[in-house]
Structure formats: C-alpha cells, structure tokens
Scaffold this motif. Sequence first.
Motif, short mmCIF file in Angstrom:
data_model
loop_
_atom_site.label_atom_id
_atom_site.label_comp_id
_atom_site.label_asym_id
_atom_site.label_seq_id
_atom_site.Cartn_x
_atom_site.Cartn_y
_atom_site.Cartn_z
N GLY A 1 30.14 71.42 41.55
CA GLY A 1 29.90 71.96 42.88
C GLY A 1 28.62 72.76 42.94
N LEU B 1 37.50 67.14 45.70
CA LEU B 1 37.60 67.98 46.89
C LEU B 1 38.54 67.39 47.94
N ASN B 2 38.66 66.08 47.97
CA ASN B 2 39.51 65.40 48.95
C ASN B 2 40.94 65.22 48.47
N CYS C 1 34.91 70.33 37.84
CA CYS C 1 34.43 70.57 39.21
C CYS C 1 34.48 72.04 39.50
N GLU D 1 33.46 64.75 45.20
CA GLU D 1 34.03 64.45 46.51
C GLU D 1 35.49 64.00 46.38
N ARG D 2 35.79 63.19 45.37
CA ARG D 2 37.17 62.75 45.15
C ARG D 2 38.05 63.96 44.88
N ALA E 1 25.70 70.41 42.84
CA ALA E 1 25.53 69.61 44.06
C ALA E 1 24.49 70.25 44.99
N GLN F 1 28.67 63.19 41.88
CA GLN F 1 28.88 63.49 43.29
C GLN F 1 30.15 62.82 43.79
N ALA F 2 30.37 61.56 43.39
CA ALA F 2 31.58 60.84 43.79
C ALA F 2 32.83 61.52 43.22
#
Length: 101
Positions: free
Chosen positions: A4, A78-79, A101, A75-76, A7, A71-72
Amino acid sequence: MLLGFLAERPKHGYELKKEHDHRLAGARPLAYGQVYAMLQRLERDGLAEVAETQQEGGPERTLYAITDSGQAELERWLNTVEPSGSGPRWPGRTGQASPRC
C-alpha cells in the motif's frame, strides 16, 4: 501494508519503516530487519521490484516500486470482504494479518 505504501510511489526501506511507524502509531514499530525481509519476499514473489539505487553522500539506498502483479494483489486484498469486527485477515491464513499488504 508495504504494498500500500509502495502504491503511492517508489520508496526505500528506511522511508517505509518511518511511514509505517507514523501512520500506524498505535501498532508495534517495525524493525528495519523486518522491513528489508518483507521487501526481499515481495521482490522474490514478483510483487515489488528495485526501481533505482541512489547514493547521495551517504549509504546506498535502494528504491522499491510496486509491480503490476503487486498492484493486482493489493487490489484483491483490499476488495476482500471481511465480517464486521474480525479485523484484517490475509486470505488463506486464518487469524493472521497480511504480511505483505
């Protein structure tokens, strides 16, 4: 957490440690050894890469950047929906917060 922070822009280990300790003031401070061990794992796993090596009158500093795969993964993570009140969890590792992360 480190992904994070990466990023936002490429950073070196010292900066990542200071940012962690500042942003997560209530958490246990990270040891420098932990930061560099995590960066090595992220690099090994293809989630971060060396962006640049700098030497400005002091010790050499290696800047790390997040990769497209990193990054993927961020995002995975975080989702990932978590039940309320369960705290952050790393998918597949019951009861542990994310080491990456």
